[in-house]
Scaffold this motif. Sequence first.
Motif, mmCIF file in Angstrom:
data_model
loop_
_atom_site.group_PDB
_atom_site.id
_atom_site.type_symbol
_atom_site.label_atom_id
_atom_site.label_comp_id
_atom_site.label_asym_id
_atom_site.label_seq_id
_atom_site.Cartn_x
_atom_site.Cartn_y
_atom_site.Cartn_z
ATOM 1 N N ASN A 127 11.041 21.595 -24.824
ATOM 2 C CA ASN A 127 11.751 21.558 -23.532
ATOM 3 C C ASN A 127 12.690 20.355 -23.581
ATOM 4 N N SER A 129 15.559 19.659 -22.329
ATOM 5 C CA SER A 129 16.243 19.184 -21.117
ATOM 6 C C SER A 129 15.282 18.725 -20.032
ATOM 7 N N GLU A 131 13.165 20.433 -18.117
ATOM 8 C CA GLU A 131 13.170 21.267 -16.913
ATOM 9 C C GLU A 131 11.746 21.648 -16.528
ATOM 10 N N ASN A 133 10.563 24.077 -14.819
ATOM 11 C CA ASN A 133 10.209 25.499 -14.830
ATOM 12 C C ASN A 133 10.363 26.135 -16.209
ATOM 13 N N LYS A 134 10.491 25.330 -17.247
ATOM 14 C CA LYS A 134 10.725 25.875 -18.583
ATOM 15 C C LYS A 134 9.581 25.504 -19.516
ATOM 16 N N THR A 138 7.309 18.456 -24.668
ATOM 17 C CA THR A 138 8.321 17.405 -24.549
ATOM 18 C C THR A 138 8.589 16.836 -25.938
ATOM 19 N N ARG A 165 19.131 23.340 -20.781
ATOM 20 C CA ARG A 165 19.723 23.626 -19.466
ATOM 21 C C ARG A 165 21.157 24.137 -19.655
ATOM 22 N N GLU A 167 24.927 24.500 -19.567
ATOM 23 C CA GLU A 167 26.032 23.572 -19.322
ATOM 24 C C GLU A 167 27.343 24.277 -19.659
#
Length: 227
Positions: A127, A129, A131, A133-134, A138, A165, A167
């Motif tokens: 993950n 970014s 987020e 909810n993702k 880490t 995320r 972009e």
Amino acid sequence: MFSITENISRTLTLIREAELRAGRPEGAVRLLAVSKTKPARMVREAASAGQRDFGENYLQDALDKMAQLTDLDLVWHFIGPLQSNKTRAVAEHFDWVHSIDRLKIARRLSEQRPVGLPPLNVCLQVNISGEANKAGVTPDEAPALAEAIVKLPNLMLRGLMAIPRPETEQAAQRHAFSQLRQLQERLKPQAPTMDTLSMGMSGDMDAAIAEGSTLVRIGTALFGARD
């Protein structure tokens, strides 16, 4: 209305052009055709155009297609969230899993990989970014998980996968992909089999290739809008 064959040819051209702009050798990036929800006849057409790697999110849908396409030499990638009750079927039928973010799932896949099959190729999902909810570990959690997975006898840790995320600016896209590439470089001493960065889709493929992607995941641009 383009055919799947024409879509694949056009996408491969875009990949090659992105490789050239990034100063990378031709063929450094493979195309993973995301065939989730698409019928077996579309996969067959893509295969007739030379495509070998196919990505699936939904287990039963994928198994149905595999049963219809046993005459083809295809490489199947599971790219969706993986629950414990589905690990056995994935271990038995897939060549790759891109979405490993828990040691429990990795252990089950290793234990359930049938004797006689080569090790299951796996990527850690990161993950990148942050987020909420993702899915994905880490960047700080990745080293411990990688260290544990390399000890599992029936898995081959091949690399990292991320869906950053969204972009619109390429600089922002490249920043996330650069972080994933740097993380893989840090992990390589403990996992020397890592050679894959599964990152980049239609909207950010150029940025991903510029930052070292080796596998881009493309669906709609090949097969049309989702059903």
